[in-house]
Motif scaffolding. Structure first.
Motif, PDB file in Angstrom:
ATOM      1  N   UNK A 126     -18.162  23.423  -3.803  1.00 37.20           N
ATOM      2  CA  UNK A 126     -17.678  23.951  -2.528  1.00 37.20           C
ATOM      3  C   UNK A 126     -18.564  25.106  -2.077  1.00 37.20           C
ATOM      4  N   UNK A 127     -18.672  25.270  -0.779  1.00 35.14           N
ATOM      5  CA  UNK A 127     -19.331  26.427  -0.171  1.00 35.14           C
ATOM      6  C   UNK A 127     -18.396  26.946   0.912  1.00 35.14           C
ATOM      7  N   UNK A 140     -10.225  32.608   4.848  1.00 38.94           N
ATOM      8  CA  UNK A 140     -11.334  31.656   4.758  1.00 38.94           C
ATOM      9  C   UNK A 140     -11.642  31.182   6.168  1.00 38.94           C
ATOM     10  N   UNK A 141     -12.836  31.481   6.612  1.00 41.43           N
ATOM     11  CA  UNK A 141     -13.257  31.157   7.981  1.00 41.43           C
ATOM     12  C   UNK A 141     -13.776  29.729   8.100  1.00 41.43           C
ATOM     13  N   UNK A 142     -14.481  29.281   7.041  1.00 36.93           N
ATOM     14  CA  UNK A 142     -15.122  27.957   7.077  1.00 36.93           C
ATOM     15  C   UNK A 142     -15.380  27.512   5.646  1.00 36.93           C
ATOM     16  N   UNK A 150      -8.936  26.215  -1.630  1.00 41.82           N
ATOM     17  CA  UNK A 150      -9.540  27.537  -1.774  1.00 41.82           C
ATOM     18  C   UNK A 150      -8.500  28.653  -1.733  1.00 41.82           C
ATOM     19  N   UNK A 151      -7.281  28.325  -2.065  1.00 34.88           N
ATOM     20  CA  UNK A 151      -6.226  29.346  -2.060  1.00 34.88           C
ATOM     21  C   UNK A 151      -6.598  30.505  -2.976  1.00 34.88           C
ATOM     22  N   UNK A 202     -19.843  32.271  -0.279  1.00 39.46           N
ATOM     23  CA  UNK A 202     -19.778  31.959  -1.702  1.00 39.46           C
ATOM     24  C   UNK A 202     -19.822  30.480  -2.004  1.00 39.46           C
ATOM     25  N   UNK A 203     -19.899  30.182  -3.308  1.00 38.41           N
ATOM     26  CA  UNK A 203     -19.949  28.810  -3.796  1.00 38.41           C
ATOM     27  C   UNK A 203     -19.074  28.685  -5.040  1.00 38.41           C
ATOM     28  N   UNK A 204     -18.671  27.458  -5.347  1.00 41.49           N
ATOM     29  CA  UNK A 204     -17.919  27.142  -6.567  1.00 41.49           C
ATOM     30  C   UNK A 204     -18.680  26.103  -7.369  1.00 41.49           C
ATOM     31  N   UNK A 205     -18.587  26.220  -8.698  1.00 47.56           N
ATOM     32  CA  UNK A 205     -19.270  25.298  -9.599  1.00 47.56           C
ATOM     33  C   UNK A 205     -18.447  25.162 -10.877  1.00 47.56           C
ATOM     34  N   UNK A 206     -18.567  24.056 -11.607  1.00 49.07           N
ATOM     35  CA  UNK A 206     -17.841  23.922 -12.875  1.00 49.07           C
ATOM     36  C   UNK A 206     -18.314  24.894 -13.952  1.00 49.07           C
TER      37      UNK A 206
END
Length: 502
Positions: A126-127, A140-142, A150-151, A202-206
């Protein structure tokens, strides 16, 4: 007054087409390449340390170094020195404000040394862009993908108190994922925004292994979002290029401490990376805490719940979370498999309280002082350089004893010898970070090797001589040893000065 935060160094990279595979290289070209590779190694400017599944890996260069990666791409890495103007590199360059990619989907991001090339796939799930709204607060804007949960990310990626600083970066956990966000605060002449516009990208990764690679891109994009709100095309291109292909189901298990090995240590690191790069934070961490690093080492080895408090900026404090995890590394097979993992949560806020309530062992940091009152959430509270615990049985461990001072003296002595060899002899086969990590791993290995041998003997009795051989004090470390035997489930009788405890 607005403060500046610790920031990661800027790394630019470009791609250069490889020569045609059918075109044989001339002997002169082979010789030139060999000389260039030897020169780059002797310069002592490349470094990479890796962690299995989880942790950080780093790669730095103070001059251009060309590495051949799998997939037919030659990658050139250039470090931007803030003290000199940026030299425009040749070929494709990813920079603010846009993100362009002609990568093959299986292309390898440059993170290899000339001697040890390896591959690890990008897995960005996710970004997102978070903004501060004067009416609604953090929101969260976008985001991409649009259906991602993204809670709570709006609070994780913009730490409490961030309005007082100009920029920051934050590592955090979101469920079974790890995140990295870059925050920026820009003054604006707008009554609606109350004179300041604040955003995080930001970003999400495992895994948090590779997140730092995208630090510069996120920093550029948050500045871009502040100046040109609503322009998301660079982020869309980034996500399409780096998005993960993950299985539909998973157990959500997060590996905790980085798994270091001797083959992954013994590298040379660019000195300018020491302060701000995640793999260059260990020396700063130990210098910050001094002798009390031995106190933190014991708590980490006992798998306690460790919470660090610090006002913003929080980026450098996230590095301390990582360093604390590194103190508990053990490379002896089978040791520690039955104990709770020392799980890095990085930055946490009050929304994380339900998750922390269920954790048996973790390391986290926060900017919210209210956590200090919630003593049921932690075992050890670290405020600046003040380490304290409300657990009465852990109180003796707060004191630095003679054996601790001796271990710290040996550590600093080894560091001085290393610095001397680097300066006088030009030795670049090792660095401070590797020295610190190896020091504690070998210390832990010696302790558990002794305990394993005693536990497997006919007479499983741990004597004062055994304790001294492990580098511990038979009297002052008595409670630490008792806790250690209990946590790791070792059936050993501890005998110290005719006092017998089992």
């Amino acid at each position: 007054m607005v403060e500046q935060s610790d920031r990661a160094p800027l790394l630019d990279w470009e791609e250069i087409p490889r020569p045609h595979p059918n075109k044989a290289a001339s002997p002169a070209q082979d010789k030139q390449d060999a000389v260039a590779e030897k020169s780059s190694q002797e310069a002592g400017r490349s470094h990479r340390s890796t962690a299995a599944d989880s942790g950080w890996s780093c790669r730095a260069a103070d001059s251009t170094v060309t590495c051949t990666a799998k997939g037919g791409t030659v990658v050139r890495i250039v470090e931007q020195n803030p003290a000199r103007p940026l030299v425009q590199p040749r070929g494709l360059r990813r920079e603010y404000p846009g993100y362009r990619s002609t990568d093959r989907k299986d292309a390898v991001f440059p993170v290899m040394t000339l001697r040890d090339q390896w591959e690890e796939k990008d897995q960005i799930v996710a970004v997102f862009v978070v903004t501060f709204d004067t009416r609604s607060g953090n929101m969260v804007e976008w985001s991409l993908p649009h259906d991602v949960n993204l809670d709570g990310v709006e609070f994780k990626s913009m730490a409490s108190g961030s309005h007082r600083i100009a920029n920051d970066f934050i590592y955090f956990r979101k469920g079974c994922y790890f995140g990295l966000a870059c925050f920026a605060n820009m003054p604006v002449e707008s009554e609606l925004e109350r004179g300041a516009r604040m955003k995080s990208v930001g970003i999400l990764s495992p895994s948090y292994t590779l997140l730092y690679r995208y630090m510069q891109f996120l920093e550029n994009q948050v500045r871009h979002q502040l100046k040109c709100p609503g322009q998301y095309s660079p982020l869309e291109a980034f996500y399409e290029d780096k998005k993960a292909v993950l299985p539909q189901t998973g157990n959500g298990i997060i590996n905790a401490c980085p798994a270091w090995s001797v083959t992954n240590i013994n590298r040379c690191m660019h000195p300018e990376m020491k302060i701000t790069h995640p793999a260059g934070c260990m020396s700063q961490f130990i210098q910050f805490f001094g002798e009390h690093i031995m106190v933190l080492w014991k708590f980490a080895l006992l798998r306690k719940r460790l919470l660090i408090f610090s006002p913003p900026p929080v980026g450098v404090v996230c590095y301390r979370v990582y360093c604390l995890c590194c103190l508990a590394n053990i490379s002896i097979p089978g040791i520690g498999v039955s104990v709770p993992e020392l799980r890095p949560f990085f930055y946490v806020n009050i929304a994380d309280i339900p998750a922390l309530e269920t954790e048996l062992s973790y390391v986290a940091c926060t900017t919210e002082k209210i956590f200090e009152e919630k003593k049921e959430l932690y075992d050890v509270y670290i405020d600046n350089q003040n380490v304290k615990t409300h657990r009465s049985h852990l109180q003796p461990l707060l004191r630095v004893n003679a054996a601790d001072k001796e271990k710290y003296r040996k550590l600093t002595e080894q560091r001085q010898l290393l610095l001397y060899s680097q300066e006088v002899d030009g030795d670049c086969t090792s660095n401070e970070e590797d020295l610190f990590i190896l020091f504690f791993m070998e210390l832990n290995n010696r302790i558990f090797q002794t305990l394993s041998e005693v536990a497997g003997s006919v007479d499983p009795t741990l004597t004062a001589e055994h304790v001294r051989a492990m580098g511990l004090d038979p009297q002052a470390d008595h409670s630490f040893l008792m806790d250690l035997l209990e946590v790791y489930g070792l059936d050993i009788t501890l005998v110290i000065d005719n006092l017998c405890c089992t």
